[in-house]
Design a protein around this motif. Structure first.
Motif, PDB file in Angstrom:
ATOM      1  N   UNK A 245       0.817  -1.218   0.000  1.00 43.25           N
ATOM      2  CA  UNK A 245       0.000   0.000   0.000  1.00 43.25           C
ATOM      3  C   UNK A 245       0.849   1.264   0.000  1.00 43.25           C
ATOM      4  N   UNK A 246       2.017   1.194   0.633  1.00 40.83           N
ATOM      5  CA  UNK A 246       2.792   2.408   0.915  1.00 40.83           C
ATOM      6  C   UNK A 246       4.003   2.603   0.020  1.00 40.83           C
ATOM      7  N   UNK A 247       4.425   1.557  -0.683  1.00 42.03           N
ATOM      8  CA  UNK A 247       5.668   1.645  -1.440  1.00 42.03           C
ATOM      9  C   UNK A 247       5.454   1.292  -2.915  1.00 42.03           C
ATOM     10  N   UNK A 248       6.389   1.708  -3.730  1.00 43.17           N
ATOM     11  CA  UNK A 248       6.349   1.399  -5.162  1.00 43.17           C
ATOM     12  C   UNK A 248       6.761  -0.052  -5.379  1.00 43.17           C
ATOM     13  N   UNK A 249       5.908  -0.788  -6.074  1.00 40.27           N
ATOM     14  CA  UNK A 249       6.167  -2.206  -6.329  1.00 40.27           C
ATOM     15  C   UNK A 249       6.128  -2.450  -7.832  1.00 40.27           C
ATOM     16  N   UNK A 250       7.155  -3.097  -8.363  1.00 41.48           N
ATOM     17  CA  UNK A 250       7.168  -3.499  -9.772  1.00 41.48           C
ATOM     18  C   UNK A 250       7.498  -4.987  -9.850  1.00 41.48           C
ATOM     19  N   UNK A 251       6.909  -5.664 -10.843  1.00 43.19           N
ATOM     20  CA  UNK A 251       7.063  -7.113 -10.974  1.00 43.19           C
ATOM     21  C   UNK A 251       7.101  -7.516 -12.441  1.00 43.19           C
ATOM     22  N   UNK A 252       7.743  -8.640 -12.700  1.00 44.53           N
ATOM     23  CA  UNK A 252       7.678  -9.262 -14.024  1.00 44.53           C
ATOM     24  C   UNK A 252       7.536 -10.768 -13.842  1.00 44.53           C
ATOM     25  N   UNK A 253       6.965 -11.407 -14.857  1.00 42.80           N
ATOM     26  CA  UNK A 253       6.855 -12.862 -14.884  1.00 42.80           C
ATOM     27  C   UNK A 253       6.926 -13.321 -16.329  1.00 42.80           C
ATOM     28  N   UNK A 254       7.809 -14.281 -16.597  1.00 41.53           N
ATOM     29  CA  UNK A 254       7.893 -14.906 -17.915  1.00 41.53           C
ATOM     30  C   UNK A 254       7.817 -16.415 -17.764  1.00 41.53           C
ATOM     31  N   UNK A 255       7.036 -17.033 -18.633  1.00 40.99           N
ATOM     32  CA  UNK A 255       6.916 -18.480 -18.669  1.00 40.99           C
ATOM     33  C   UNK A 255       7.284 -18.940 -20.065  1.00 40.99           C
ATOM     34  N   UNK A 256       8.352 -19.692 -20.159  1.00 39.33           N
ATOM     35  CA  UNK A 256       8.849 -20.143 -21.462  1.00 39.33           C
ATOM     36  C   UNK A 256       9.024 -18.972 -22.420  1.00 39.33           C
ATOM     37  N   UNK A 257       9.500 -17.850 -21.902  1.00 37.41           N
ATOM     38  CA  UNK A 257       9.756 -16.681 -22.730  1.00 37.41           C
ATOM     39  C   UNK A 257       8.553 -15.799 -22.985  1.00 37.41           C
ATOM     40  N   UNK A 258       7.384 -16.193 -22.525  1.00 37.54           N
ATOM     41  CA  UNK A 258       6.166 -15.405 -22.711  1.00 37.54           C
ATOM     42  C   UNK A 258       5.940 -14.512 -21.495  1.00 37.54           C
ATOM     43  N   UNK A 259       5.893 -13.210 -21.701  1.00 32.87           N
ATOM     44  CA  UNK A 259       5.655 -12.269 -20.607  1.00 32.87           C
ATOM     45  C   UNK A 259       4.192 -12.316 -20.183  1.00 32.87           C
ATOM     46  N   UNK A 260       3.962 -12.416 -18.887  1.00 36.28           N
ATOM     47  CA  UNK A 260       2.613 -12.432 -18.331  1.00 36.28           C
ATOM     48  C   UNK A 260       2.269 -11.018 -17.871  1.00 36.28           C
ATOM     49  N   UNK A 261       1.125 -10.525 -18.295  1.00 31.60           N
ATOM     50  CA  UNK A 261       0.734  -9.147 -17.990  1.00 31.60           C
ATOM     51  C   UNK A 261      -0.270  -9.098 -16.835  1.00 31.60           C
ATOM     52  N   UNK A 262      -0.592  -7.869 -16.433  1.00 33.23           N
ATOM     53  CA  UNK A 262      -1.625  -7.615 -15.426  1.00 33.23           C
ATOM     54  C   UNK A 262      -1.332  -8.300 -14.096  1.00 33.23           C
ATOM     55  N   UNK A 263      -0.066  -8.295 -13.700  1.00 36.39           N
ATOM     56  CA  UNK A 263       0.292  -8.909 -12.428  1.00 36.39           C
ATOM     57  C   UNK A 263      -0.278  -8.147 -11.234  1.00 36.39           C
ATOM     58  N   UNK A 264      -0.543  -6.847 -11.418  1.00 34.99           N
ATOM     59  CA  UNK A 264      -1.122  -6.067 -10.323  1.00 34.99           C
ATOM     60  C   UNK A 264      -2.495  -6.593  -9.908  1.00 34.99           C
ATOM     61  N   UNK A 265      -3.142  -7.331 -10.799  1.00 34.21           N
ATOM     62  CA  UNK A 265      -4.470  -7.871 -10.490  1.00 34.21           C
ATOM     63  C   UNK A 265      -4.404  -9.127  -9.638  1.00 34.21           C
ATOM     64  N   UNK A 266      -3.219  -9.612  -9.349  1.00 31.83           N
ATOM     65  CA  UNK A 266      -3.066 -10.914  -8.689  1.00 31.83           C
ATOM     66  C   UNK A 266      -2.688 -10.783  -7.213  1.00 31.83           C
ATOM     67  N   UNK A 267      -3.104  -9.688  -6.625  1.00 29.99           N
ATOM     68  CA  UNK A 267      -2.841  -9.501  -5.198  1.00 29.99           C
ATOM     69  C   UNK A 267      -3.852 -10.287  -4.372  1.00 29.99           C
ATOM     70  N   UNK A 268      -3.377 -10.880  -3.281  1.00 32.01           N
ATOM     71  CA  UNK A 268      -4.255 -11.640  -2.391  1.00 32.01           C
ATOM     72  C   UNK A 268      -3.806 -11.426  -0.951  1.00 32.01           C
TER      73      UNK A 268
END
Length: 253
Positions: free
Chosen positions: A145-168
């Motif tokens: 909530x308070x800090x800047x967060x950046x993330x990436x995910x690649x599976x077999x070279x394919x970049x996965x988008x919309x990681x911000x939606x995967x918070x739990x």
């Protein structure tokens, strides 16, 4: 590992001719649908419940075997879902064998907050703060909530988008860290409650709450796969937490 797109290039000959005549470029192949949706309940649990299950798995493993600290990733696995771990910062590459048919669940970045009456000697803390469920939940969420967060995910070279939606964010749960693994993360605030001046019984369960960004991969086909994820949390201009984890996975036929 780059994806094998050879099969996508084997178009019928008449289609290749038609594209050449029309002057249109062929559309790129659609990346595979790797992930369960965040609104789904794979194997009967929500993402929030799987996040709690991940902590119950990871924190119950003693230090010498703990996968967060580069212990064997195949250990202590059970059920339909195979857990992977990140690290405590820095760059890590691991090799792991995954049984066929298993979904794969892991955090990109996450945070846990536990009740800790042992720390009441700090003049800025009170027993109420250190044993409060709402405070534990607020602390678990503060990183995101308070800090800047950046993330990436690649599976077999394919970049996965919309990681911000995967918070739990989990419900309250009991910290599963056993006595023999109390030093896994270098803090007295783990495992059963120790001596304290807040009148919390020694040996009682320690409550915890957790937050973070998680992904649940659908079972991968047999063969070799590469999963890479990175995370960065800027805590201050001169303090940053970063991780970069690569898994070379072999899925059994």
């Amino acid at each position: 590992m780059k994806p094998n797109i050879l099969s996508a290039s084997l178009l019928p000959l008449f289609a290749m001719v038609a594209l050449a005549c029309s002057g249109e470029d062929p559309e790129p192949p659609t990346p595979p649908d790797y992930l369960f949706g965040v609104e789904e309940q794979p194997f009967g649990k929500t993402y929030e419940q799987w996040a709690e299950a991940w902590f119950q798995w990871a924190f119950a493993i003693p230090k010498a075997e703990n996968p967060i600290l580069d212990g064997p990733c195949e250990g202590h696995q059970m059920g339909d879902v195979f857990f992977l771990a990140g690290n405590v910062g820095g760059q890590t590459t691991r090799a792991c064998a995954v049984p066929a048919g298993k979904a794969i669940f892991f955090p990109i970045v996450n945070s846990i907050s536990r009740a800790c009456p042992e720390y009441v000697d700090n003049p800025d803390l009170t027993c109420e703060m250190l044993t409060s469920e709402p405070v534990a939940h607020d602390n678990a969420s503060s990183f995101f909530n308070d800090y800047e967060v950046t993330m990436t995910l690649e599976i077999d070279g394919n970049a996965i988008k919309d990681l911000d939606d995967r918070r739990a964010h989990t419900a309250t749960f009991d910290d599963p860290t056993p006595n023999q693994a109390e030093d896994v993360f270098g803090t007295i605030c783990s495992g059963p409650i120790r001596e304290n001046t807040c009148d919390v019984p020694v040996g009682s369960k320690r409550i915890a709450a957790a937050d973070g960004y998680w992904v649940m991969l659908k079972p991968l086909p047999a063969g070799e796969h590469e999963v890479q994820f990175t995370g960065k949390i800027v805590l201050s201009p001169d303090q940053t937490f970063e991780l970069d984890v690569t898994y070379n996975l072999t899925v059994a036929p």
